[in-house]
Motif scaffolding. Structure first.
Motif, PDB file in Angstrom:
ATOM      1  N   THR A  10       0.832  -1.204   0.000  1.00 50.95           N
ATOM      2  CA  THR A  10       0.000   0.000   0.000  1.00 50.95           C
ATOM      3  C   THR A  10       0.866   1.253   0.000  1.00 50.95           C
ATOM      4  O   THR A  10       0.601   2.201  -0.741  1.00 50.95           O
ATOM      5  CB  THR A  10      -0.935   0.009   1.227  1.00 50.95           C
ATOM      6  OG1 THR A  10      -1.722  -1.179   1.205  1.00 50.95           O
ATOM      7  CG2 THR A  10      -1.845   1.217   1.220  1.00 50.95           C
ATOM      8  N   ALA A  11       1.901   1.274   0.828  1.00 46.26           N
ATOM      9  CA  ALA A  11       2.792   2.435   0.894  1.00 46.26           C
ATOM     10  C   ALA A  11       3.495   2.653  -0.436  1.00 46.26           C
ATOM     11  O   ALA A  11       3.578   3.782  -0.935  1.00 46.26           O
ATOM     12  CB  ALA A  11       3.806   2.263   2.024  1.00 46.26           C
ATOM     13  N   LEU A  24      12.860   2.104  -1.205  1.00 48.32           N
ATOM     14  CA  LEU A  24      13.355   0.730  -1.346  1.00 48.32           C
ATOM     15  C   LEU A  24      14.845   0.645  -1.024  1.00 48.32           C
ATOM     16  O   LEU A  24      15.282  -0.270  -0.320  1.00 48.32           O
ATOM     17  CB  LEU A  24      13.098   0.211  -2.760  1.00 48.32           C
ATOM     18  CG  LEU A  24      11.687  -0.308  -3.018  1.00 48.32           C
ATOM     19  CD1 LEU A  24      11.493  -0.592  -4.507  1.00 48.32           C
ATOM     20  CD2 LEU A  24      11.413  -1.558  -2.208  1.00 48.32           C
ATOM     21  N   ARG A  25      15.626   1.600  -1.515  1.00 50.49           N
ATOM     22  CA  ARG A  25      17.058   1.609  -1.202  1.00 50.49           C
ATOM     23  C   ARG A  25      17.286   1.798   0.290  1.00 50.49           C
ATOM     24  O   ARG A  25      18.150   1.154   0.890  1.00 50.49           O
ATOM     25  CB  ARG A  25      17.777   2.699  -2.012  1.00 50.49           C
ATOM     26  CG  ARG A  25      17.898   2.364  -3.494  1.00 50.49           C
ATOM     27  CD  ARG A  25      18.757   3.367  -4.236  1.00 50.49           C
ATOM     28  NE  ARG A  25      18.255   4.730  -4.166  1.00 50.49           N
ATOM     29  CZ  ARG A  25      17.324   5.255  -4.957  1.00 50.49           C
ATOM     30  NH1 ARG A  25      16.778   4.508  -5.912  1.00 50.49           N
ATOM     31  NH2 ARG A  25      16.940   6.508  -4.822  1.00 50.49           N
ATOM     32  N   THR A  26      16.506   2.681   0.915  1.00 55.00           N
ATOM     33  CA  THR A  26      16.622   2.905   2.356  1.00 55.00           C
ATOM     34  C   THR A  26      16.261   1.641   3.122  1.00 55.00           C
ATOM     35  O   THR A  26      16.954   1.254   4.075  1.00 55.00           O
ATOM     36  CB  THR A  26      15.714   4.072   2.789  1.00 55.00           C
ATOM     37  OG1 THR A  26      16.108   5.246   2.075  1.00 55.00           O
ATOM     38  CG2 THR A  26      15.802   4.321   4.282  1.00 55.00           C
ATOM     39  N   ALA A  27      15.184   0.978   2.717  1.00 59.06           N
ATOM     40  CA  ALA A  27      14.752  -0.253   3.392  1.00 59.06           C
ATOM     41  C   ALA A  27      15.810  -1.340   3.273  1.00 59.06           C
ATOM     42  O   ALA A  27      16.109  -2.036   4.248  1.00 59.06           O
ATOM     43  CB  ALA A  27      13.422  -0.721   2.797  1.00 59.06           C
ATOM     44  N   GLU A  28      16.386  -1.483   2.088  1.00 57.30           N
ATOM     45  CA  GLU A  28      17.427  -2.501   1.892  1.00 57.30           C
ATOM     46  C   GLU A  28      18.676  -2.174   2.719  1.00 57.30           C
ATOM     47  O   GLU A  28      19.293  -3.072   3.295  1.00 57.30           O
ATOM     48  CB  GLU A  28      17.761  -2.618   0.412  1.00 57.30           C
ATOM     49  CG  GLU A  28      16.629  -3.268  -0.377  1.00 57.30           C
ATOM     50  CD  GLU A  28      16.769  -3.125  -1.876  1.00 57.30           C
ATOM     51  OE1 GLU A  28      17.715  -2.468  -2.362  1.00 57.30           O
ATOM     52  OE2 GLU A  28      15.902  -3.674  -2.580  1.00 57.30           O
ATOM     53  N   ALA A  29      19.036  -0.894   2.773  1.00 54.83           N
ATOM     54  CA  ALA A  29      20.199  -0.497   3.578  1.00 54.83           C
ATOM     55  C   ALA A  29      19.945  -0.758   5.061  1.00 54.83           C
ATOM     56  O   ALA A  29      20.827  -1.252   5.773  1.00 54.83           O
ATOM     57  CB  ALA A  29      20.525   0.975   3.344  1.00 54.83           C
ATOM     58  N   GLY A  65      12.064   1.374   6.810  1.00 58.30           N
ATOM     59  CA  GLY A  65      12.666   2.036   5.649  1.00 58.30           C
ATOM     60  C   GLY A  65      11.651   2.342   4.567  1.00 58.30           C
ATOM     61  O   GLY A  65      11.689   3.410   3.947  1.00 58.30           O
ATOM     62  N   ILE A  66      10.741   1.425   4.325  1.00 54.80           N
ATOM     63  CA  ILE A  66       9.681   1.662   3.332  1.00 54.80           C
ATOM     64  C   ILE A  66       8.781   2.801   3.780  1.00 54.80           C
ATOM     65  O   ILE A  66       8.432   3.687   3.006  1.00 54.80           O
ATOM     66  CB  ILE A  66       8.831   0.388   3.123  1.00 54.80           C
ATOM     67  CG1 ILE A  66       9.633  -0.709   2.434  1.00 54.80           C
ATOM     68  CG2 ILE A  66       7.546   0.702   2.347  1.00 54.80           C
ATOM     69  CD1 ILE A  66      10.027  -0.452   1.001  1.00 54.80           C
ATOM     70  N   HIS A  68       9.327   5.301   5.955  1.00 57.56           N
ATOM     71  CA  HIS A  68       9.898   6.561   6.438  1.00 57.56           C
ATOM     72  C   HIS A  68       9.548   7.762   5.570  1.00 57.56           C
ATOM     73  O   HIS A  68       9.302   8.843   6.080  1.00 57.56           O
ATOM     74  CB  HIS A  68      11.407   6.435   6.648  1.00 57.56           C
ATOM     75  CG  HIS A  68      12.233   6.744   5.450  1.00 57.56           C
ATOM     76  ND1 HIS A  68      12.410   5.853   4.413  1.00 57.56           N
ATOM     77  CD2 HIS A  68      12.936   7.848   5.131  1.00 57.56           C
ATOM     78  CE1 HIS A  68      13.188   6.395   3.504  1.00 57.56           C
ATOM     79  NE2 HIS A  68      13.530   7.611   3.906  1.00 57.56           N
ATOM     80  N   ASP A  69       9.508   7.630   4.268  1.00 58.07           N
ATOM     81  CA  ASP A  69       9.147   8.751   3.390  1.00 58.07           C
ATOM     82  C   ASP A  69       7.883   8.468   2.589  1.00 58.07           C
ATOM     83  O   ASP A  69       7.657   9.079   1.551  1.00 58.07           O
ATOM     84  CB  ASP A  69      10.295   9.083   2.434  1.00 58.07           C
ATOM     85  CG  ASP A  69      11.302  10.065   3.019  1.00 58.07           C
ATOM     86  OD1 ASP A  69      11.100  10.520   4.159  1.00 58.07           O
ATOM     87  OD2 ASP A  69      12.289  10.373   2.327  1.00 58.07           O
ATOM     88  N   SER A  70       7.052   7.581   3.082  1.00 63.78           N
ATOM     89  CA  SER A  70       5.851   7.210   2.338  1.00 63.78           C
ATOM     90  C   SER A  70       4.848   8.356   2.226  1.00 63.78           C
ATOM     91  O   SER A  70       3.988   8.328   1.353  1.00 63.78           O
ATOM     92  CB  SER A  70       5.177   5.987   2.976  1.00 63.78           C
ATOM     93  OG  SER A  70       4.736   6.282   4.282  1.00 63.78           O
ATOM     94  N   HIS A  71       4.975   9.353   3.070  1.00 65.45           N
ATOM     95  CA  HIS A  71       4.068  10.502   3.030  1.00 65.45           C
ATOM     96  C   HIS A  71       4.847  11.812   2.952  1.00 65.45           C
ATOM     97  O   HIS A  71       4.495  12.810   3.574  1.00 65.45           O
ATOM     98  CB  HIS A  71       3.124  10.470   4.242  1.00 65.45           C
ATOM     99  CG  HIS A  71       2.075   9.434   4.080  1.00 65.45           C
ATOM    100  ND1 HIS A  71       2.347   8.085   4.180  1.00 65.45           N
ATOM    101  CD2 HIS A  71       0.779   9.533   3.761  1.00 65.45           C
ATOM    102  CE1 HIS A  71       1.243   7.414   3.952  1.00 65.45           C
ATOM    103  NE2 HIS A  71       0.270   8.264   3.697  1.00 65.45           N
ATOM    104  N   ARG A  72       5.908  11.814   2.170  1.00 66.03           N
ATOM    105  CA  ARG A  72       6.827  12.950   2.065  1.00 66.03           C
ATOM    106  C   ARG A  72       6.140  14.232   1.592  1.00 66.03           C
ATOM    107  O   ARG A  72       6.555  15.326   1.945  1.00 66.03           O
ATOM    108  CB  ARG A  72       7.959  12.579   1.106  1.00 66.03           C
ATOM    109  CG  ARG A  72       9.066  13.580   1.075  1.00 66.03           C
ATOM    110  CD  ARG A  72       9.831  13.513   2.387  1.00 66.03           C
ATOM    111  NE  ARG A  72      11.042  14.283   2.312  1.00 66.03           N
ATOM    112  CZ  ARG A  72      11.203  15.457   2.923  1.00 66.03           C
ATOM    113  NH1 ARG A  72      10.244  15.980   3.641  1.00 66.03           N
ATOM    114  NH2 ARG A  72      12.326  16.108   2.818  1.00 66.03           N
TER     115      ARG A  72
END
Length: 132
Positions: A10-11, A24-29, A65-66, A68-72
């Motif tokens: 959903t996010a 995605l990059r943040t979540a993987e890191a 990570g997913i 964190h910026d889902s509602h930027r």
């Protein structure tokens, strides 16, 4: 990653390609960092951290990570995660953390560690509040 898969889907569905790539990059890191932390725990003879029974720390970090910026792009107040004074002065840059935490909470996430990480990723650590 199976922890809260629908919440992740959903996010991600609400994000454009650029922002989706970033989260995605943040979540993987974050998940990769947890693997290193877990290895250090094991090398020291300590049990791996698993504050949510049955859910590895890496999956919780990936979810944070997913989200964190889902509602930027958002800047409004939230009922369960009110803005503090600094965030209220700069909602265009900081309020998205509260909105993302509210989004996850409204969809049933009660993992206080993930909610805390999402809520405070813009301003650093603060006093811990219980979310469930």
């Amino acid at each position: 990653m199976g922890y809260h898969t629908r919440l992740i889907e959903t996010a991600l569905a609400a994000l454009d390609e650029r922002r989706g790539g970033h989260v995605l990059r943040t979540a993987e890191a974050a998940a990769g960092f947890c693997d290193k932390v877990q290895a250090r725990f094991l090398n020291l003879g300590l049990p791996p951290e698993e504050p949510v029974p049955g859910v590895p720390l890496t999956e919780r970090a990936f979810l944070a990570g997913i989200l964190h910026d889902s509602h930027r792009e958002g800047a409004g107040p939230t009922p369960d995660f009110p803005l503090d004074e600094l965030e209220a002065r700069h909602p265009e840059r900081l309020a998205h953390a509260a909105l993302a935490a509210q989004f996850a909470y409204d969809r049933g996430l009660r993992d206080s560690g993930v909610l805390f990480a999402v809520r405070y990723h813009t301003v650093g650590l603060r006093r811990r509040r219980r979310f469930c």
